[in-house]
Design an enzyme around this catalytic site. Structure first.
Site, PDB file in Angstrom:
ATOM      1  N   ASP A 255      -9.238   4.677   2.848  1.00 17.77           N
ATOM      2  CA  ASP A 255     -10.151   4.159   1.904  1.00 17.77           C
ATOM      3  C   ASP A 255     -10.009   2.266   1.660  1.00 17.77           C
ATOM      4  O   ASP A 255     -10.076   1.648   1.103  1.00 17.77           O
ATOM      5  CB  ASP A 255      -9.530   4.235   0.954  1.00 17.77           C
TER       6      ASP A 255
ATOM      7  N   ARG B  80      -4.659   9.902  -3.713  1.00 21.51           N
ATOM      8  CA  ARG B  80      -4.401   9.110  -4.975  1.00 21.51           C
ATOM      9  C   ARG B  80      -5.976   8.527  -5.858  1.00 21.51           C
ATOM     10  O   ARG B  80      -5.971   9.197  -6.697  1.00 21.51           O
ATOM     11  CB  ARG B  80      -4.254   8.171  -5.324  1.00 21.51           C
TER      12      ARG B  80
ATOM     13  N   ARG C 260       2.657  -6.749  22.534  1.00 20.11           N
ATOM     14  CA  ARG C 260       2.698  -7.161  24.794  1.00 20.11           C
ATOM     15  C   ARG C 260       1.234  -8.401  24.557  1.00 20.11           C
ATOM     16  O   ARG C 260       1.471  -8.748  25.506  1.00 20.11           O
ATOM     17  CB  ARG C 260       2.212  -5.777  24.990  1.00 20.11           C
TER      18      ARG C 260
ATOM     19  N   ASP D 129      -5.431   7.339   4.066  1.00 17.77           N
ATOM     20  CA  ASP D 129      -5.880   7.429   3.350  1.00 17.77           C
ATOM     21  C   ASP D 129      -7.517   6.970   3.731  1.00 17.77           C
ATOM     22  O   ASP D 129      -8.590   7.497   2.948  1.00 17.77           O
ATOM     23  CB  ASP D 129      -6.309   6.345   1.667  1.00 17.77           C
TER      24      ASP D 129
ATOM     25  N   ARG E 226       7.044  -2.479  -0.387  1.00  9.85           N
ATOM     26  CA  ARG E 226       6.868  -3.112  -1.707  1.00  9.85           C
ATOM     27  C   ARG E 226       7.086  -4.032  -2.399  1.00  9.85           C
ATOM     28  O   ARG E 226       8.647  -3.595  -2.663  1.00  9.85           O
ATOM     29  CB  ARG E 226       6.012  -2.341  -2.394  1.00  9.85           C
TER      30      ARG E 226
ATOM     31  N   HIS F 294       4.934  14.669   1.449  1.00 11.13           N
ATOM     32  CA  HIS F 294       5.569  13.684   2.517  1.00 11.13           C
ATOM     33  C   HIS F 294       4.808  14.173   3.650  1.00 11.13           C
ATOM     34  O   HIS F 294       5.025  12.990   4.558  1.00 11.13           O
ATOM     35  CB  HIS F 294       6.480  13.567   2.791  1.00 11.13           C
TER      36      HIS F 294
ATOM     37  N   GLY G 144       2.533   1.705   2.189  1.00 11.93           N
ATOM     38  CA  GLY G 144       2.938   3.507   2.207  1.00 11.93           C
ATOM     39  C   GLY G 144       2.991   3.374   4.006  1.00 11.93           C
ATOM     40  O   GLY G 144       1.863   2.175   4.736  1.00 11.93           O
TER      41      GLY G 144
ATOM     42  N   THR H  71      -2.681   2.678   7.265  1.00  7.46           N
ATOM     43  CA  THR H  71      -3.165   3.629   5.755  1.00  7.46           C
ATOM     44  C   THR H  71      -3.785   5.133   6.165  1.00  7.46           C
ATOM     45  O   THR H  71      -4.400   5.018   6.909  1.00  7.46           O
ATOM     46  CB  THR H  71      -3.361   2.705   4.331  1.00  7.46           C
TER      47      THR H  71
ATOM     48  N   GLY I 246      -1.979  -1.535   3.753  1.00  6.28           N
ATOM     49  CA  GLY I 246      -3.425  -1.407   3.061  1.00  6.28           C
ATOM     50  C   GLY I 246      -3.661  -1.851   2.464  1.00  6.28           C
ATOM     51  O   GLY I 246      -3.812  -3.362   2.319  1.00  6.28           O
ATOM     52  N   ASP I 247      -4.089  -2.138   1.253  1.00  7.30           N
ATOM     53  CA  ASP I 247      -5.970  -2.992   0.447  1.00  7.30           C
ATOM     54  C   ASP I 247      -4.507  -4.030   0.093  1.00  7.30           C
ATOM     55  O   ASP I 247      -4.764  -5.032   0.219  1.00  7.30           O
ATOM     56  CB  ASP I 247      -6.425  -3.034  -0.330  1.00  7.30           C
TER      57      ASP I 247
ATOM     58  N   GLU J 237      -4.664  15.079  -4.067  1.00  5.84           N
ATOM     59  CA  GLU J 237      -3.762  14.470  -5.583  1.00  5.84           C
ATOM     60  C   GLU J 237      -4.539  13.982  -6.493  1.00  5.84           C
ATOM     61  O   GLU J 237      -4.102  14.121  -7.396  1.00  5.84           O
ATOM     62  CB  GLU J 237      -2.856  13.868  -4.601  1.00  5.84           C
TER      63      GLU J 237
HETATM   64  P1  ATP Z   1      -0.733   1.740   0.169  1.00 17.10           P
HETATM   65  O1  ATP Z   1      -2.204   2.081   1.383  1.00 17.10           O
HETATM   66  O2  ATP Z   1      -0.171   2.331   1.487  1.00 17.10           O
HETATM   67  O3  ATP Z   1      -0.624   1.158  -1.070  1.00 17.10           O
HETATM   68  P2  ATP Z   1      -1.301  -1.349   0.657  1.00 17.10           P
HETATM   69  O4  ATP Z   1      -0.852  -2.528   1.097  1.00 17.10           O
HETATM   70  O5  ATP Z   1      -1.798  -1.481  -0.826  1.00 17.10           O
HETATM   71  O6  ATP Z   1      -0.533   0.359   1.015  1.00 17.10           O
HETATM   72  P3  ATP Z   1       0.150  -2.112  -2.192  1.00 17.10           P
HETATM   73  O7  ATP Z   1       1.807  -1.374  -3.064  1.00 17.10           O
HETATM   74  O8  ATP Z   1      -0.422  -2.674  -3.020  1.00 17.10           O
HETATM   75  O9  ATP Z   1       0.302  -1.497   0.000  1.00 17.10           O
HETATM   76  O10 ATP Z   1       0.931  -3.563  -1.609  1.00 17.10           O
HETATM   77  C1  ATP Z   1       1.932  -3.750  -0.582  1.00 17.10           C
HETATM   78  C2  ATP Z   1       2.766  -5.234  -1.082  1.00 17.10           C
HETATM   79  O11 ATP Z   1       1.180  -5.971  -0.866  1.00 17.10           O
HETATM   80  C3  ATP Z   1       3.082  -5.422  -2.655  1.00 17.10           C
HETATM   81  O12 ATP Z   1       4.273  -4.605  -2.401  1.00 17.10           O
HETATM   82  C4  ATP Z   1       3.117  -7.345  -2.696  1.00 17.10           C
HETATM   83  O13 ATP Z   1       4.004  -7.095  -2.243  1.00 17.10           O
HETATM   84  C5  ATP Z   1       1.997  -7.633  -1.728  1.00 17.10           C
HETATM   85  N1  ATP Z   1       0.458  -7.790  -2.975  1.00 17.10           N
HETATM   86  C6  ATP Z   1       0.075  -6.617  -2.866  1.00 17.10           C
HETATM   87  N2  ATP Z   1      -0.962  -7.062  -4.178  1.00 17.10           N
HETATM   88  C7  ATP Z   1      -0.709  -8.269  -4.254  1.00 17.10           C
HETATM   89  C8  ATP Z   1      -1.355  -9.656  -4.902  1.00 17.10           C
HETATM   90  N3  ATP Z   1      -2.593  -9.968  -5.478  1.00 17.10           N
HETATM   91  N4  ATP Z   1      -0.908 -10.660  -4.720  1.00 17.10           N
HETATM   92  C9  ATP Z   1       0.663 -10.836  -3.579  1.00 17.10           C
HETATM   93  N5  ATP Z   1       0.931 -10.062  -3.067  1.00 17.10           N
HETATM   94  C10 ATP Z   1       0.885  -8.779  -3.291  1.00 17.10           C
END
Ligand code: ATP
Length: 328
Positions: free
Chosen positions: A135, A177, A30, A133, A77, A258, A16, A131, A107-108, A228
């Protein structure tokens, strides 16, 4: 132990979007250029790595972006990145350019992907917590959280004005969430009567009792802030429950949605993003690899990507107590 030399690095935003990501990109680019590195931007997160949407960046490519929300690199994603074949393709595209270090702002989930990629192909990765959130363990701040909370506060203040004019009870849903930080901070800052978050259970009967007592005391402005992902659902579900139990109350729902992701990043988000982006490049150069760069007690903190993935921040009991006392 000798430090693997890094000379060409790539930066991407994933998952996100969060306000302040641009400030982080700017800092990575930079700082990299300052150290004589070649710096590449990857478009649309891991998808860009797989589809070879990668371009070289110079100082000008990040001019005039520190104040902009969203991310100039776009984010996504990527389903393909979950698969070994997808990550192999991504590696080939980096290899042909000689890219030997990556900074992932996300994010994570994004860190999980980065850790896997780094284990498989021996390319060091650095994660920056981007992120709204907040978290992720290992940092007091995440890029975007402060802006999102300020946006929520501004909106809730406005809702309070109309709630006051009509003696209405407003249930305001904010993002989160799995995490209640936006709800907790914005709820405290706007003097909400109640804050419902996924991390703590709410006794609905007690909540209704409190509202009824306040009604008797003619304390008519009531704001309830709901994350949410609360156990009862979001704002609509909570409002419906309250309508059943308080049939005479004028109850309205507002879902902020959003708007909390967009807008110019706050000063704090620009500062932490700049600081984290700078240290991400320093880490790649000094061999502190496969870590998330965070800030704790105003000092840089480096958490192995594996741990940043698993751990979740816990909401302290102190905050929950403050909410109860101040809203009475
Ligand atoms: P947000 O906090 O906004 O959800 P996020 O980084 O946690 O951000 P995710 O959709 O969980 O968002 O992960 C982003 C992308 O990272 C995924 O679409 C995928 O491409 C990659 N990813 C996540 N988990 C894995 C995994 N276990 N193995 C390989 N790639 C991963």
């Amino acid at each position: 132990m000798s430090v693997k030399k890094v000379s060409k690095i790539a930066v991407l935003t994933s998952g996100g979007d969060a306000p302040g990501m641009n400030a982080a990109i700017r800092a990575v680019v930079r700082t990299g250029l300052y150290h004589g590195l070649e710096v590449y931007g990857v478009v649309r997160g891991y998808n860009g790595m797989i589809e070879d949407d990668i371009f070289q960046m110079d100082s000008k490519s990040v001019a005039n972006i520190i104040q902009r929300g969203g991310t100039i690199l776009k984010t996504a994603r990527s389903k393909e990145f979950f698969e070994p074949e997808g990550r192999q393709k991504a590696y080939e595209n980096l290899k042909k350019r000689g890219i030997d270090g990556i900074v992932v702002i996300g994010g994570d989930g994004s860190f999980k992907g980065a850790q896997k990629f780094s284990n498989e192909f021996d390319i060091p990765c650095i994660g920056l917590p981007g992120t709204i959130d907040k978290d992720i363990a290992g940092s007091d701040f995440t890029i975007g959280f402060d802006t999102a909370v300020n946006t929520a506060v501004e909106a809730i203040d406005k809702i309070r004005d109309t709630a006051d004019a009509h003696d209405r009870l407003f249930v305001v849903e904010v993002m989160g969430r799995d995490a209640g930080y936006i709800a907790l901070h914005s709820g405290i800052a706007t003097g909400a009567e109640n804050i419902l978050i996924p991390e703590s259970k709410t006794d609905m009967n007690l909540l209704v009792k409190g509202l009824t007592e306040k009604e008797k005391r003619k304390k008519l402005v009531n704001l309830i802030v709901v994350a949410e992902g609360d156990e009862f659902g979001g704002g609509t579900e909570v409002a419906n429950l309250l309508k059943e139990k308080l049939p005479n109350a004028d109850i309205r729902v507002c879902i902020l949605g959003h708007i909390q992701r967009g807008g110019a990043p706050s000063c704090l988000d620009r500062l932490i993003a700049s600081r984290m982006g700078y240290h991400a490049v320093e880490c790649l150069l000094n061999g502190t690899h496969n870590v998330m760069v965070g800030i704790e007690d105003n000092k840089m903190k480096y958490t192995p990507l594996n741990n940043a993935v698993k751990a979740k921040q816990k909401i302290s009991d102190e905050w929950l107590k403050i909410v109860k006392i101040l809203a009475s």
